[in-house]
Design a protein around this motif. Sequence first.
Motif, PDB file in Angstrom:
ATOM      1  N   MET A 161       0.843  -1.190   0.000  1.00  0.00           N
ATOM      2  CA  MET A 161       0.000   0.000   0.000  1.00  0.00           C
ATOM      3  C   MET A 161       0.886   1.250   0.000  1.00  0.00           C
ATOM      4  O   MET A 161       1.917   1.282   0.669  1.00  0.00           O
ATOM      5  CB  MET A 161      -0.919   0.011   1.222  1.00  0.00           C
ATOM      6  N   THR A 162       0.498   2.251  -0.749  1.00  0.00           N
ATOM      7  CA  THR A 162       1.286   3.472  -0.877  1.00  0.00           C
ATOM      8  C   THR A 162       1.298   4.278   0.416  1.00  0.00           C
ATOM      9  O   THR A 162       0.269   4.494   1.044  1.00  0.00           O
ATOM     10  CB  THR A 162       0.741   4.348  -2.016  1.00  0.00           C
ATOM     11  N   LEU A 163       2.497   4.717   0.808  1.00  0.00           N
ATOM     12  CA  LEU A 163       2.660   5.620   1.939  1.00  0.00           C
ATOM     13  C   LEU A 163       2.932   7.021   1.414  1.00  0.00           C
ATOM     14  O   LEU A 163       3.590   7.194   0.386  1.00  0.00           O
ATOM     15  CB  LEU A 163       3.831   5.183   2.818  1.00  0.00           C
ATOM     16  N   LEU A 164       2.475   8.036   2.126  1.00  0.00           N
ATOM     17  CA  LEU A 164       2.668   9.423   1.721  1.00  0.00           C
ATOM     18  C   LEU A 164       3.407  10.189   2.808  1.00  0.00           C
ATOM     19  O   LEU A 164       3.073  10.085   3.986  1.00  0.00           O
ATOM     20  CB  LEU A 164       1.315  10.085   1.445  1.00  0.00           C
ATOM     21  N   ILE A 165       4.427  10.957   2.384  1.00  0.00           N
ATOM     22  CA  ILE A 165       5.187  11.796   3.317  1.00  0.00           C
ATOM     23  C   ILE A 165       5.312  13.190   2.722  1.00  0.00           C
ATOM     24  O   ILE A 165       5.906  13.365   1.648  1.00  0.00           O
ATOM     25  CB  ILE A 165       6.594  11.225   3.585  1.00  0.00           C
ATOM     26  N   GLU A 166       4.741  14.173   3.390  1.00  0.00           N
ATOM     27  CA  GLU A 166       4.900  15.562   2.949  1.00  0.00           C
ATOM     28  C   GLU A 166       6.334  16.003   3.221  1.00  0.00           C
ATOM     29  O   GLU A 166       6.898  15.688   4.272  1.00  0.00           O
ATOM     30  CB  GLU A 166       3.938  16.472   3.720  1.00  0.00           C
ATOM     31  N   PHE A 167       6.923  16.736   2.257  1.00  0.00           N
ATOM     32  CA  PHE A 167       8.289  17.199   2.466  1.00  0.00           C
ATOM     33  C   PHE A 167       8.472  18.610   1.935  1.00  0.00           C
ATOM     34  O   PHE A 167       7.745  19.078   1.064  1.00  0.00           O
ATOM     35  CB  PHE A 167       9.298  16.247   1.806  1.00  0.00           C
ATOM     36  N   SER A 168       9.485  19.265   2.494  1.00  0.00           N
ATOM     37  CA  SER A 168       9.806  20.638   2.132  1.00  0.00           C
ATOM     38  C   SER A 168      11.293  20.721   1.802  1.00  0.00           C
ATOM     39  O   SER A 168      12.135  20.316   2.611  1.00  0.00           O
ATOM     40  CB  SER A 168       9.465  21.568   3.306  1.00  0.00           C
ATOM     41  N   SER A 169      11.623  21.213   0.592  1.00  0.00           N
ATOM     42  CA  SER A 169      13.007  21.321   0.132  1.00  0.00           C
ATOM     43  C   SER A 169      13.386  22.791  -0.011  1.00  0.00           C
ATOM     44  O   SER A 169      12.614  23.578  -0.562  1.00  0.00           O
ATOM     45  CB  SER A 169      13.177  20.623  -1.225  1.00  0.00           C
ATOM     46  N   HIS A 170      14.591  23.139   0.468  1.00  0.00           N
ATOM     47  CA  HIS A 170      15.009  24.542   0.435  1.00  0.00           C
ATOM     48  C   HIS A 170      16.466  24.676  -0.010  1.00  0.00           C
ATOM     49  O   HIS A 170      17.333  23.935   0.451  1.00  0.00           O
ATOM     50  CB  HIS A 170      14.842  25.174   1.819  1.00  0.00           C
ATOM     51  N   PHE A 171      16.701  25.626  -0.898  1.00  0.00           N
ATOM     52  CA  PHE A 171      18.042  26.075  -1.285  1.00  0.00           C
ATOM     53  C   PHE A 171      18.879  25.039  -2.012  1.00  0.00           C
ATOM     54  O   PHE A 171      20.112  25.150  -2.034  1.00  0.00           O
ATOM     55  CB  PHE A 171      18.802  26.613  -0.064  1.00  0.00           C
ATOM     56  N   PHE A 172      18.250  24.068  -2.632  1.00  0.00           N
ATOM     57  CA  PHE A 172      19.007  23.117  -3.436  1.00  0.00           C
ATOM     58  C   PHE A 172      19.354  23.749  -4.789  1.00  0.00           C
ATOM     59  O   PHE A 172      18.576  24.551  -5.318  1.00  0.00           O
ATOM     60  CB  PHE A 172      18.197  21.839  -3.674  1.00  0.00           C
ATOM     61  N   PRO A 173      20.514  23.419  -5.364  1.00  0.00           N
ATOM     62  CA  PRO A 173      20.841  23.933  -6.699  1.00  0.00           C
ATOM     63  C   PRO A 173      19.767  23.569  -7.711  1.00  0.00           C
ATOM     64  O   PRO A 173      19.139  22.494  -7.625  1.00  0.00           O
ATOM     65  CB  PRO A 173      22.162  23.226  -7.028  1.00  0.00           C
ATOM     66  N   ALA A 174      19.551  24.441  -8.673  1.00  0.00           N
ATOM     67  CA  ALA A 174      18.493  24.236  -9.667  1.00  0.00           C
ATOM     68  C   ALA A 174      18.672  22.926 -10.430  1.00  0.00           C
ATOM     69  O   ALA A 174      17.693  22.312 -10.866  1.00  0.00           O
ATOM     70  CB  ALA A 174      18.465  25.409 -10.641  1.00  0.00           C
ATOM     71  N   ALA A 175      19.918  22.484 -10.571  1.00  0.00           N
ATOM     72  CA  ALA A 175      20.180  21.257 -11.329  1.00  0.00           C
ATOM     73  C   ALA A 175      19.509  20.040 -10.714  1.00  0.00           C
ATOM     74  O   ALA A 175      19.225  19.061 -11.410  1.00  0.00           O
ATOM     75  CB  ALA A 175      21.691  21.023 -11.423  1.00  0.00           C
TER      76      ALA A 175
END
Length: 249
Positions: free
Chosen positions: A1-15
């Motif tokens: 069964m699929t699990l869901l995790i909300e996440f927040s990403s900050h300041f990673f290089p655009a690449a």
Amino acid sequence: MTLLIEFSSHFFPAAYALRSGTLSTTWDELLWAAVTIGRPSTYHVFRHGEASFHEAIFRLALIRMAVEQDPGGYLRRTDAFAALDPTEKGMVSYFLGMTVCKLFASRLLTAPWLLHLDVFRNALGATVLGRSRPDLVGEDLNGQWHAFESKGRSSVPSAADRAKAKGQAQRLVSVNGQGCSLHIGSFAFFRSDVLEFYWRDPEPDDVEAIRVPSPDEEWRYYYEPALSLALDAAALAKSPDRELGSRLN
């Protein structure tokens, strides 16, 4: 069964094209991350035989004790986890933080193995590492190395928490002279009892660098048993008159 995790990403290089969102994963992926965190190969996970088997069961049990899936597919803190002693809760939160960091590194950074930086303690020395060091280091499939400071919290991390993780992640790590591409501070935490993940790649400052020697010998040590078996099998294929038992014993 699929699990869901909300996440927040900050300041990673655009690449890296990393944005905030929801990771769709499975129990298999999450539990595999728990079993393998800090290890460079499957061999190392199970190299101590029965003791390693019990350690794997212990790691799996920690995750299943701490989180359960709600009807919407999200991971929610269990009542058993919430009722733990604060010291016990801190230990489980720390392990959960590393496990979720390993999961995201594998899925979104294609870094399938994360090593404890202390693997290199003999070469570095404790006084060089100090207390303010990243927890983990890993190589992605493109040959780029990344440093990780992973933390777990029972509640939303404060600005001070994030600043501390940033400071530890900014202790630059180089592997055989190659600087790490990312220096990530991460948190697995609960918001209203639902598991979320936060990570950022802070800009490097003029901080003291930790330089890790080439891990070639570590890789050779961990993969040597499997490679030896493969070479034996190849040799036997060319010499079918030789007995397998005599080669493996």
